[in-house]
Design a protein around this motif. Structure first.
Motif, mmCIF file in Angstrom:
data_model
loop_
_atom_site.group_PDB
_atom_site.id
_atom_site.type_symbol
_atom_site.label_atom_id
_atom_site.label_comp_id
_atom_site.label_asym_id
_atom_site.label_seq_id
_atom_site.Cartn_x
_atom_site.Cartn_y
_atom_site.Cartn_z
ATOM 1 N N SER A 18 0.821 -1.219 0.000
ATOM 2 C CA SER A 18 0.000 0.000 0.000
ATOM 3 C C SER A 18 0.852 1.265 0.000
ATOM 4 O O SER A 18 0.348 2.359 -0.255
ATOM 5 C CB SER A 18 -0.943 0.006 1.209
ATOM 6 N N PHE A 19 2.166 1.125 0.277
ATOM 7 C CA PHE A 19 3.071 2.272 0.277
ATOM 8 C C PHE A 19 3.787 2.440 -1.068
ATOM 9 O O PHE A 19 4.606 3.343 -1.232
ATOM 10 C CB PHE A 19 4.120 2.126 1.391
ATOM 11 N N LEU A 20 3.484 1.576 -2.039
ATOM 12 C CA LEU A 20 4.166 1.600 -3.333
ATOM 13 C C LEU A 20 3.419 2.452 -4.349
ATOM 14 O O LEU A 20 2.205 2.655 -4.252
ATOM 15 C CB LEU A 20 4.313 0.176 -3.880
ATOM 16 N N HIS A 21 4.176 2.926 -5.343
ATOM 17 C CA HIS A 21 3.577 3.601 -6.488
ATOM 18 C C HIS A 21 3.192 2.567 -7.536
ATOM 19 O O HIS A 21 3.557 1.382 -7.439
ATOM 20 C CB HIS A 21 4.554 4.621 -7.086
ATOM 21 N N GLU A 22 2.476 3.025 -8.591
ATOM 22 C CA GLU A 22 1.959 2.067 -9.566
ATOM 23 C C GLU A 22 3.060 1.293 -10.289
ATOM 24 O O GLU A 22 2.947 0.082 -10.521
ATOM 25 C CB GLU A 22 1.038 2.765 -10.587
ATOM 26 N N ASP A 23 4.159 1.965 -10.646
ATOM 27 C CA ASP A 23 5.233 1.249 -11.346
ATOM 28 C C ASP A 23 5.902 0.224 -10.435
ATOM 29 O O ASP A 23 6.333 -0.850 -10.882
ATOM 30 C CB ASP A 23 6.261 2.242 -11.901
ATOM 31 N N GLU A 24 5.986 0.539 -9.135
ATOM 32 C CA GLU A 24 6.570 -0.404 -8.180
ATOM 33 C C GLU A 24 5.638 -1.603 -7.972
ATOM 34 O O GLU A 24 6.091 -2.743 -7.824
ATOM 35 C CB GLU A 24 6.828 0.303 -6.853
ATOM 36 N N LEU A 25 4.327 -1.341 -7.968
ATOM 37 C CA LEU A 25 3.371 -2.436 -7.839
ATOM 38 C C LEU A 25 3.465 -3.395 -9.017
ATOM 39 O O LEU A 25 3.398 -4.620 -8.865
ATOM 40 C CB LEU A 25 1.946 -1.882 -7.744
ATOM 41 N N ILE A 26 3.611 -2.827 -10.217
ATOM 42 C CA ILE A 26 3.694 -3.656 -11.416
ATOM 43 C C ILE A 26 4.941 -4.529 -11.377
ATOM 44 O O ILE A 26 4.911 -5.718 -11.716
ATOM 45 C CB ILE A 26 3.660 -2.766 -12.676
ATOM 46 N N ARG A 27 6.076 -3.942 -10.937
ATOM 47 C CA ARG A 27 7.309 -4.730 -10.837
ATOM 48 C C ARG A 27 7.178 -5.811 -9.767
ATOM 49 O O ARG A 27 7.640 -6.944 -9.948
ATOM 50 C CB ARG A 27 8.495 -3.822 -10.526
ATOM 51 N N ALA A 28 6.526 -5.483 -8.647
ATOM 52 C CA ALA A 28 6.364 -6.445 -7.560
ATOM 53 C C ALA A 28 5.517 -7.636 -7.993
ATOM 54 O O ALA A 28 5.738 -8.776 -7.540
ATOM 55 C CB ALA A 28 5.737 -5.766 -6.341
ATOM 56 N N SER A 29 4.562 -7.403 -8.875
ATOM 57 C CA SER A 29 3.661 -8.480 -9.301
ATOM 58 C C SER A 29 4.387 -9.561 -10.088
ATOM 59 O O SER A 29 3.864 -10.665 -10.277
ATOM 60 C CB SER A 29 2.514 -7.903 -10.143
ATOM 61 N N GLY A 30 5.605 -9.257 -10.584
ATOM 62 C CA GLY A 30 6.353 -10.236 -11.364
ATOM 63 C C GLY A 30 7.359 -11.031 -10.575
ATOM 64 O O GLY A 30 8.085 -11.862 -11.142
ATOM 65 N N VAL A 31 7.420 -10.813 -9.239
ATOM 66 C CA VAL A 31 8.422 -11.498 -8.420
ATOM 67 C C VAL A 31 8.075 -12.971 -8.235
ATOM 68 O O VAL A 31 8.888 -13.865 -8.465
ATOM 69 C CB VAL A 31 8.568 -10.788 -7.062
ATOM 70 N N CYS A 32 6.851 -13.228 -7.819
ATOM 71 C CA CYS A 32 6.419 -14.601 -7.592
ATOM 72 C C CYS A 32 4.903 -14.650 -7.563
ATOM 73 O O CYS A 32 4.238 -13.610 -7.636
ATOM 74 C CB CYS A 32 6.989 -15.164 -6.283
ATOM 75 N N LYS A 33 4.348 -15.822 -7.435
ATOM 76 C CA LYS A 33 2.894 -15.999 -7.476
ATOM 77 C C LYS A 33 2.205 -15.265 -6.329
ATOM 78 O O LYS A 33 1.165 -14.627 -6.516
ATOM 79 C CB LYS A 33 2.554 -17.491 -7.441
ATOM 80 N N VAL A 34 2.785 -15.358 -5.123
ATOM 81 C CA VAL A 34 2.168 -14.714 -3.954
ATOM 82 C C VAL A 34 2.198 -13.193 -4.103
ATOM 83 O O VAL A 34 1.214 -12.502 -3.828
ATOM 84 C CB VAL A 34 2.881 -15.149 -2.663
ATOM 85 N N TRP A 35 3.347 -12.665 -4.527
ATOM 86 C CA TRP A 35 3.453 -11.224 -4.722
ATOM 87 C C TRP A 35 2.505 -10.756 -5.828
ATOM 88 O O TRP A 35 1.930 -9.679 -5.750
ATOM 89 C CB TRP A 35 4.893 -10.848 -5.070
#
Length: 474
Positions: A18-35
């Motif tokens: 919830s503290f991330l910006h949209e570009d950071e959220l998009i990058r985080a979504s590619g780390v693993c299934k849970v993320w």
């Protein structure tokens, strides 16, 4: 011991994300299934939307079961605003010339527009225009095509559009006011006045819509909408035309005055009393204690406050005053109270009646005079000043996202609002939109905007004015 980020609970990840910006959220979504699952949570994208656009509303989309609705909304709208900020020809917008009028365009307005406050921000804009050629025309802004044209009549003087009711109103040189169905072009009603030219403004409460008509003879008519039957009539000033008409955002108040008489005080009317007015019981009104008013605008976020530019004791100088309007009721009567809450003198010379004024939010307004644009607070603090144009600014459009100025130099200047945590609100000049050739045109004369487009009228050398439509697409 090595920390395993995948072991974090879904709720914990969502809290962190919830503290991330949209570009950071998009990058985080590619780390693993849970993320990925955490980063795709609609609640996170809803929070991003509400932080950036406090008035957006995706209730209908969300109730339809679209899990990605908030994310899709955010990414599309963010992408669109990016295009509106850079303004690159062909890459960010398309430009269409809307031709068909054989006379001068006296005015135009959006019949169908996209609001920055609504989820319905990607509908097809429709603009209606009126001309001295005696016709009203409707245009598809994105396709650049005419949708309908009225039969020719007497030369038109003014046009007003009621977007909520999908109605168009016109006045002509014969003193005839007409109402039209905006989507079909069908004539609905007409009302004859004794004036050769009238100023029009849709007003009244939502369940009792009215049309205010200011005449060249100093009279103010209110007509029912769309039947155009007379509701009230008041002679405000002899021989001087009523050319200052504006309504509060909630339509509870109607402001009327003239820019032609330096000794005249404008008046505020109660919309509720306008609907119930009669010869024995005239509409409730109150004079505003200023003289020589040349511009007026209500504050969007403070609908009972109006900003005025008016004369001072020194006829060569102007002042800005802000008035609060409210109703006072007692056992035997009710009256309108108009109280001054702010006033300051404008530090500029050579002010004339063609000064342009528009407001933003609850405490900011914009003034255009000659080729200068200034942004003020209600306390008189100058937030920004621009002289981007080489010739006078002819029209001005202000909303919560941007400011657009239209100039006789045949260019539009686009500026966008920025709110910084430390410095507060500011305005940034972005780019020009060009209107064509100076050999064929004398410059822009008007401008209007919705959230995805800008439309401006161009005065043609041959007398056949056109509209320029700039459409931004996500």
């Amino acid at each position: 011991m090595e920390f395993d980020s995948s072991s974090l609970s879904l709720d914990c990840l969502i809290h962190i994300f919830s503290f991330l910006h949209e570009d950071e959220l998009i990058r985080a979504s590619g780390v693993c299934k849970v993320w990925h699952e955490a980063a795709e949570t609609p609640w996170l994208w809803r929070q991003l939307c509400l932080q950036r656009w406090p008035f957006c509303n995706m209730a209908r989309a969300a109730s339809g079961g679209e899990k990605r609705a908030w994310k899709s909304y955010y990414l599309q709208r963010s992408h669109l605003e990016g295009k509106m900020e850079t303004g690159r020809a062909c890459a960010d917008y398309t430009c269409k010339s809307l031709r068909g009028h054989t006379g001068h365009i006296v005015g135009f307005g959006y019949l169908v527009g996209n609001s920055v406050r609504s989820e319905e921000w990607n509908s097809t804009p429709v603009v209606c225009s009126a001309s001295t050629d005696g016709t009203v025309r409707a245009w598809d802004v994105q396709q650049g095509v005419q949708l309908w044209a009225s039969p020719p009549q007497s030369s038109l003087c003014d046009i007003a559009v009621d977007q909520e009711k999908r109605l168009v109103f016109t006045s002509d040189t014969a003193g005839l006011v007409k109402a039209w169905e905006g989507l079909s072009g069908r004539e609905v009603a007409s009302f004859p006045t004794s004036s050769s030219g009238c100023r029009l403004l849709p007003c009244g409460l939502q369940d009792q819509p009215l049309l205010a008509v200011g005449t060249n003879g100093g009279s103010l008519y209110t007509l029912s909408s769309p039947s155009l039957t007379q509701v009230s009539h008041k002679v405000m000033c002899d021989t001087f035309r009523i050319n200052l008409l504006t309504s509060s955002p909630d339509r509870k108040w109607l402001f009327a005055g003239t820019k032609e008489n330096a000794d005249f005080s404008p008046q505020v009317f109660s919309s509720e009393s306008l609907n119930s007015a009669s010869e024995d019981d005239p509409p409730l009104c109150q004079s505003v204690p200023v003289l020589g008013c040349v511009a007026a605008a209500f504050l969007p976020s403070e609908p009972a406050r109006v900003v005025l530019i008016h004369s001072t004791e020194d006829i060569h100088k102007k002042a800005v005053s802000v008035f609060s309007i409210h109703m006072k009721k007692s056992k035997y009567k009710e009256e309108i109270l108009v109280e001054q809450v702010e006033t300051f003198q404008l530090d500029a010379g050579g002010w004339y009646s063609d000064v342009l004024l528009q407001t933003r939010g609850s405490d900011t307004f914009v003034i255009a005079q000659a080729n200068s644009l200034r942004v003020y607070t209600l306390k008189g603090v100058v937030l920004a000043s621009f002289e981007d144009h080489t010739e006078p600014i002819a029209a001005l459009c202000v909303d919560s996202f941007r400011v657009v100025t239209a100039s006789r130099d045949l260019s539009l200047r686009v500026l966008t609002w920025k709110k910084d945590r430390d410095t507060g609100l500011s305005l940034q000049s972005r780019y020009h939109l060009l209107g064509g050739s100076h050999t064929m045109s004398r410059g822009f004369t008007g401008v209007a905007c919705d959230y995805v487009s800008i439309v401006a009228s161009v005065e043609a050398v041959n007398g056949k004015d056109a509209l320029k439509a700039y459409s931004f697409s996500s």
